[in-house]
Design an enzyme around this catalytic site. Structure first.
Site, PDB file in Angstrom:
ATOM      1  CE  LYS A  43      -2.367  -0.876   3.775  1.00  0.00           C
ATOM      2  NZ  LYS A  43      -1.777  -2.210   3.951  1.00  0.00           N
ATOM      3  NE  ARG A 122      -3.421  -1.069  10.478  1.00  0.00           N
ATOM      4  CZ  ARG A 122      -2.702  -0.579   9.713  1.00  0.00           C
ATOM      5  NH1 ARG A 122      -2.625   0.698   9.128  1.00  0.00           N
ATOM      6  NH2 ARG A 122      -1.459  -1.452   9.527  1.00  0.00           N
ATOM      7  NE  ARG A 161       7.597  -2.724   4.953  1.00  0.00           N
ATOM      8  CZ  ARG A 161       6.206  -2.577   4.947  1.00  0.00           C
ATOM      9  NH1 ARG A 161       5.478  -2.404   3.993  1.00  0.00           N
ATOM     10  NH2 ARG A 161       5.655  -2.953   6.353  1.00  0.00           N
ATOM     11  NE  ARG A 194       6.962  -0.420   8.842  1.00  0.00           N
ATOM     12  CZ  ARG A 194       5.803  -0.651   8.314  1.00  0.00           C
ATOM     13  NH1 ARG A 194       5.643   0.116   7.262  1.00  0.00           N
ATOM     14  NH2 ARG A 194       4.814  -1.187   8.813  1.00  0.00           N
ATOM     15  NE  ARG A 205       2.851  -4.786  10.516  1.00  0.00           N
ATOM     16  CZ  ARG A 205       3.908  -4.911   9.524  1.00  0.00           C
ATOM     17  NH1 ARG A 205       4.784  -5.447   9.760  1.00  0.00           N
ATOM     18  NH2 ARG A 205       3.512  -3.995   8.703  1.00  0.00           N
TER      19      ARG A 205
END
Ligand code: ADP
Length: 285
Positions: A43, A122, A161, A194, A205
């Site tokens: 996203k 969310r 990532r 992260r 998550r």
């Protein structure tokens, strides 16, 4: 869709007392979008491409919390410390804190270039907050883009990532490596992993997404806003799919009776109640 200069999103990232370096140009038909999809689906990358090409502003709640982390400890409010703790664990930030962040930045929803909301709403409760804000501003959403990807690919994307500390550009160790290891191609900033992309936080998550965020999909479908996009392939391929889906939507909108369709798109209490019942999550309201 042309390429435009990105602003620094100062008003969004640092709150209403900060001013954006580049004010998006006034558009006749600005895009107002929400991006949905599990963590790691891309996203953030798509939001960046969309804002570049559409002239809209990238409004990411995750970036607001990460920005708070770069301030020194004494400047951090208790609320921000609590938010950062939730992020570290991979759980959702408490609703009251999210609500405060959004309320303080409501003027960004009026951005003359439009907006791409990423990470908000969310939960169904947050959708209710957004409904009120948009109603107050007499604004409506154009689409909710829902990025879809198999679970195994999501986990691989999250663990590889790397994000630029300074300009927030996103890379991937194998799928989109930077030209120099650990260095951002765009601004030479340092790349980091992260905390919530570490394996222990990824599972938490994904669970939070299933229980709190996935019910929003039905909600947005009921509103006639859901625009599914397959999120496999390169960022550019996914972007092209998104752009095609959005252009189709806009064409369809201009061909049909705009007034009646737009009024059906306000986040009405009936829709919220109906969605709450369907998902069995009405207690959130
Ligand atoms: P991702 O979509 O990949 O999880 P984000 O940057 O959107 O990444 O969010 C990172 C974290 O920030 C989330 O795991 C959560 O802890 C927190 N967060 C961001 N937006 C919200 C929100 N709207 N409500 C609650 N928590 C949020």
């Amino acid at each position: 869709m042309n390429s435009r200069e990105l602003n620094d999103r100062a008003a969004w990232l640092r709150g209403p007392s900060a001013e954006c370096s580049v004010v998006p140009e006034r558009l006749e038909q600005p895009w107002r979008l929400v991006l949905l999809g599990p963590p790691g689906v891309g996203k953030g990358t798509q939001a960046r491409l969309l804002t570049q090409r559409l002239g809209a502003c990238h409004l990411s709640t995750g970036d607001v919390f990460r920005e708070a982390k770069t301030r020194n400890e004494r400047q951090q409010t208790l609320a921000m410390s609590a938010a950062l703790n939730s992020m570290r664990r991979g759980t959702l930030v408490p609703e009251a804190i999210v609500w405060q962040v959004i309320r303080e930045r409501a003027s960004c929803l009026r951005c003359q270039g439009g907006f791409v909301l990423d990470g908000f709403p969310r939960t169904l409760a947050q959708a209710k907050v957004l409904k009120l804000l948009l109603e107050n501003e007499r604004l409506s959403l154009d689409a909710v883009v829902n990025y879809e990807l198999p679970l195994a690919e999501i986990v691989s994307r999250l663990s590889g990532r790397r994000t630029c500390q300074s300009c927030k550009a996103i890379f991937h160790l194998t799928a989109q490596p930077p030209r120099t290891e650990g260095v951002c191609d765009l601004c030479c900033g340092a790349l980091y992993q992260r905390e919530d992309d570490r394996p222990e936080a990824i599972t938490v998550r994904l669970d939070a997404y299933q229980s709190s965020t996935a019910p929003l999909i039905q909600f947005c479908r009921n509103l006639g806003l859901l625009t599914p996009v397959v999120a496999s392939g390169s960022p550019e391929e996914i972007f092209r799919r998104t752009a095609t889906a959005l252009e189709k939507r806009r064409k369809f909108d201009s061909e049909s009776s705009v007034t009646s369709r737009k009024s059906a798109r306000v986040w009405s209490p009936e829709m919220l109640a109906c969605c709450g019942n369907e998902s069995g999550n009405g207690k959130n309201f």
